[in-house]
Design an enzyme around this catalytic site. Structure first.
Site, short mmCIF file in Angstrom:
data_model
loop_
_atom_site.label_atom_id
_atom_site.label_comp_id
_atom_site.label_asym_id
_atom_site.label_seq_id
_atom_site.Cartn_x
_atom_site.Cartn_y
_atom_site.Cartn_z
N ARG A 18 -3.26 -9.80 5.50
CA ARG A 18 -3.76 -9.96 4.12
C ARG A 18 -2.67 -9.46 3.18
O ARG A 18 -2.33 -8.27 3.20
CB ARG A 18 -5.06 -9.17 3.95
N LYS A 77 0.82 -1.21 0.00
CA LYS A 77 0.00 0.00 0.00
C LYS A 77 0.85 1.27 0.00
O LYS A 77 2.06 1.23 0.20
CB LYS A 77 -0.97 -0.02 1.19
#
Length: 271
Positions: A248, A214
């Protein structure tokens, strides 16, 4: 917590959730796995690398994304979900915020619903999950960034999601919470929520941490999405140290090794 016939401990171990984006426009791997044969091959690879469960998503949630119609999202995810369930014995999480997609996904064999809006996008979602009896992951998200006390506000937002779940009849023991790294947060706030995960334990639910590739990693290291493995591994180690139930991730092998090493250190070599 029972997910897809497998018992997952809510404390004492961090499980690895492998990401399967069947989208043409995901920020990290858009277009790589949106053909059925490629999607199945990627699942096979992630399972060989040690993934404990697979999260399938058909709608990109990258900044500035264009929301999909329910019909298009179903067209993307249902054939893949059905094929994965037919070919592999692995619990499947369906990443969607739409009740109609969740309902069809449950019929197709989804074992967990992963809602990036924490039941606040579609007012029918809580009822669909409750009726199914499936577990769910509820992520922190909001339409604004007008925080007073940041961590207290995140906890309050997640408490609201828990209230919606309880009101619909979703059992508390079937709920995982996600702090929502990368959603409705500044760069500094993303770092803060990762470093303060223990403050969310007051809610009494296990946590999922999703930082893989991210922008918080990219901005810190000044690296593109395909070069953020090492930064992601650091967040995974933080997740283990803070007691997260799941991480995740895109890069299963590397993150599983990081989990194992961090857990060995925390346990002092005790199994």
């Amino acid at each position: 917590m029972l997910i897809g016939g497998r018992e997952f401990e809510s404390e004492g171990h961090t499980y690895v959730m492998g990401i399967l984006n069947v989208t043409p426009d995901s920020f990290s791997d858009g277009g790589r796995w949106n053909r059925l044969d490629k999607a199945l091959g990627h699942v096979e690879d992630m399972l060989a690398q040690g993934a404990d469960l697979i999260d399938i998503g058909g709608e990109s949630a990258r900044p500035g994304y264009t929301p999909l119609s329910e019909e298009e999202e179903l067209h993307r995810v249902i054939p893949v979900l059905e094929a994965v369930k037919a070919r592999f014995d692995v619990p499947i999480s369906l990443d969607t915020c739409k009740a109609g997609v969740a309902s069809e996904g449950i019929r197709a064999g989804a074992d967990l619903i992963n809602d990036i809006w924490g039941l606040k996008y579609d007012d029918k979602m809580a009822g669909v999950i409750a009726e199914s009896g499936l577990p769910c992951c509820l992520m922190h998200n909001r339409k604004n960034t007008d925080y007073g006390n940041f961590m207290q506000d995140v906890a309050a937002d997640l408490a609201e999601s828990l209230y919606l779940a309880e009101k619909a009849g979703i059992a508390r023991e079937k709920i995982v919470l996600d702090p929502g790294v990368g959603f409705a947060k500044s760069y500094e706030q993303n770092l803060e929520v990762i470093n303060s995960l223990e403050e969310l334990k007051v809610l009494g639910q296990p946590l999922l941490l999703g930082c893989s590739r991210k922008s918080v990693v990219g901005l810190t290291l000044d690296l593109p999405a395909d070069q953020r493995v090492e930064g992601t591994l650091t967040t995974t180690v933080f997740g283990v140290m803070k007691g997260c139930m799941f991480v995740r991730v895109h890069d299963v092998r590397e993150n599983l090794r990081a989990v194992r090493m961090a857990e060995a250190i925390l346990r002092g070599g005790r199994v």
